[in-house]
Scaffold this motif. Structure first.
Motif, mmCIF file in Angstrom:
data_model
loop_
_atom_site.group_PDB
_atom_site.id
_atom_site.type_symbol
_atom_site.label_atom_id
_atom_site.label_comp_id
_atom_site.label_asym_id
_atom_site.label_seq_id
_atom_site.Cartn_x
_atom_site.Cartn_y
_atom_site.Cartn_z
ATOM 1 N N HIS A 181 -5.536 -4.464 -30.033
ATOM 2 C CA HIS A 181 -7.033 -4.939 -30.018
ATOM 3 C C HIS A 181 -7.336 -6.475 -30.471
ATOM 4 O O HIS A 181 -8.420 -6.822 -30.642
ATOM 5 N N GLU A 182 -6.112 -6.929 -31.044
ATOM 6 C CA GLU A 182 -6.176 -8.222 -31.985
ATOM 7 C C GLU A 182 -6.989 -9.235 -31.301
ATOM 8 O O GLU A 182 -8.134 -9.792 -31.657
ATOM 9 N N TYR A 183 -6.907 -9.438 -29.845
ATOM 10 C CA TYR A 183 -7.491 -10.698 -29.160
ATOM 11 C C TYR A 183 -8.968 -10.319 -28.850
ATOM 12 O O TYR A 183 -9.726 -11.083 -28.661
ATOM 13 N N LEU A 184 -9.192 -9.094 -28.534
ATOM 14 C CA LEU A 184 -10.319 -8.435 -28.133
ATOM 15 C C LEU A 184 -11.470 -8.646 -29.328
ATOM 16 O O LEU A 184 -12.553 -9.130 -28.990
ATOM 17 N N VAL A 185 -10.929 -8.083 -30.371
ATOM 18 C CA VAL A 185 -11.461 -8.160 -31.754
ATOM 19 C C VAL A 185 -12.093 -9.708 -31.971
ATOM 20 O O VAL A 185 -12.897 -9.811 -32.224
ATOM 21 N N LYS A 186 -11.029 -10.399 -31.936
ATOM 22 C CA LYS A 186 -11.415 -12.201 -32.142
ATOM 23 C C LYS A 186 -12.152 -12.555 -31.352
ATOM 24 O O LYS A 186 -12.998 -13.506 -31.481
ATOM 25 N N SER A 187 -12.063 -12.340 -30.079
ATOM 26 C CA SER A 187 -12.921 -12.848 -29.090
ATOM 27 C C SER A 187 -14.329 -12.374 -29.334
ATOM 28 O O SER A 187 -15.409 -13.270 -29.239
ATOM 29 N N GLU A 188 -14.702 -10.858 -29.857
ATOM 30 C CA GLU A 188 -15.970 -10.500 -29.929
ATOM 31 C C GLU A 188 -16.539 -11.188 -31.236
ATOM 32 O O GLU A 188 -17.541 -11.704 -31.343
ATOM 33 N N LEU A 189 -15.540 -11.554 -32.391
ATOM 34 C CA LEU A 189 -16.054 -11.997 -33.519
ATOM 35 C C LEU A 189 -16.582 -13.608 -33.181
ATOM 36 O O LEU A 189 -17.657 -13.914 -33.755
ATOM 37 N N ALA A 190 -16.036 -14.203 -32.536
ATOM 38 C CA ALA A 190 -15.988 -15.522 -32.171
ATOM 39 C C ALA A 190 -17.415 -15.691 -31.349
ATOM 40 O O ALA A 190 -18.300 -16.430 -31.659
ATOM 41 N N SER A 191 -17.694 -14.593 -30.557
ATOM 42 C CA SER A 191 -18.973 -14.636 -29.651
ATOM 43 C C SER A 191 -20.102 -14.349 -30.546
ATOM 44 O O SER A 191 -21.312 -14.697 -30.079
ATOM 45 N N CYS A 192 -20.042 -13.796 -31.668
ATOM 46 C CA CYS A 192 -21.085 -13.353 -32.365
ATOM 47 C C CYS A 192 -21.085 -14.324 -33.718
ATOM 48 O O CYS A 192 -21.928 -14.018 -34.614
ATOM 49 N N GLY A 193 -20.531 -15.472 -33.800
ATOM 50 C CA GLY A 193 -20.843 -16.355 -34.748
ATOM 51 C C GLY A 193 -19.792 -15.786 -35.896
ATOM 52 O O GLY A 193 -20.239 -16.325 -37.181
ATOM 53 N N ALA A 194 -19.136 -15.015 -35.969
ATOM 54 C CA ALA A 194 -18.397 -14.644 -37.079
ATOM 55 C C ALA A 194 -16.774 -14.365 -36.951
ATOM 56 O O ALA A 194 -16.092 -14.002 -37.435
ATOM 57 N N ALA A 195 -16.370 -15.979 -36.524
ATOM 58 C CA ALA A 195 -15.155 -16.199 -36.205
ATOM 59 C C ALA A 195 -14.360 -16.600 -37.456
ATOM 60 O O ALA A 195 -12.890 -16.325 -37.592
ATOM 61 N N LYS A 196 -14.943 -16.402 -38.679
ATOM 62 C CA LYS A 196 -14.158 -16.691 -39.901
ATOM 63 C C LYS A 196 -13.890 -15.339 -40.661
ATOM 64 O O LYS A 196 -13.246 -15.272 -41.760
#
Length: 248
Positions: A11-26
């Motif tokens: 689920h790595e890329y799914l999770v990173k995409s979700e984090l980026a979409s809600c302003g939590a890319a860091k």
């Protein structure tokens, strides 16, 4: 940058995409090589905070599953701050959801005497059958178990040593070593492995809408609906339907 997400490698890329979409890319993403339930996952996250983020044992960790809908957010945020204060005093704190009915799909928390804005937890109960769930509702002092917890890192490590020595032994290693040996972790939930046996656990009733999206009924409940009560997403043809979930 103080958020840590534990997920499976798949689920790595799914999770990173979700984090980026809600302003939590860091946010930090820690990848489990295999699934081993919530106690090992939380222990891994705590070790990551210790080793990579410099978290002291006195620092409060707040743990939540990823798939809940909680509204309004400001009520939830205020509850988290209340939980942090209690956790700083050494307690394990959890949120209880006032039951909307005798639900058999959730675990329950039995509340005892009041302590400030929380209650002492008398017991954690596994998902009940219908008759037992109805007894819990009638008793009036049972809450749905939200699966959210607050505790200091030190309190977690102490409980692991007392209740789950196998997990504690592995968690004492550096994070890289933990991941190498993660498949040796026992498959045990935080509720069964720690919470049901721990002392000084408090429950805060969360006065907010909560839904863990664990069924089609739950998905229907959180989606917007038309005048006929239909929740429709995608290319669907509605012919006289009422109170229906349609996904295409």
């Amino acid at each position: 940058k103080n958020l840590v997400v534990v997920t499976n490698r798949d689920h790595e890329y799914l999770v990173k995409s979700e984090l980026a979409s809600c302003g939590a890319a860091k946010a930090h993403v820690v990848l489990e090589p295999v699934g081993r339930n919530t106690a090992p996952a939380i222990a891994l996250a705590a070790a990551f905070c210790r080793d990579k983020l410099g978290a002291a044992e006195s620092e409060v960790l707040f743990v939540t599953p990823c798939d809940h809908v909680i509204q309004p957010v400001d009520v939830f945020a205020a509850g988290v701050l209340d939980a942090v204060k209690l956790a700083e005093q050494g307690s394990i704190v959890t949120f209880g959801i006032r039951p909307a009915g005798p639900e058999t799909g959730y675990g329950y928390i039995q509340a005892g005497e009041r302590q400030g804005g929380a209650y002492i937890v008398k017991s954690f109960r596994e998902k009940p059958d219908q008759a037992t769930a109805e007894k819990y509702i009638a008793a009036g002092n049972y809450y749905w178990n939200s699966g959210m917890f607050g505790f200091t890192a030190g309190r977690l490590f102490k409980e692991l040593s007392a209740q789950q020595p196998e997990i504690a032994e592995l968690t004492a290693e550096p994070v890289e070593k933990i991941l190498e040996q993660f498949e040796k972790m026992p498959d045990v939930s935080i509720d069964y492995g720690i919470m049901e046996k721990a002392g000084d656990v408090l429950v805060i009733p969360l006065a907010a809408y909560w839904n863990d999206i664990g069924s089609w009924d739950a998905i229907y409940d959180v989606l917007g609906k038309d005048k006929a009560g239909n929740a429709v997403k995608g290319d669907c043809i509605n012919m006289g339907c009422t109170n229906t979930l349609m996904l295409s």
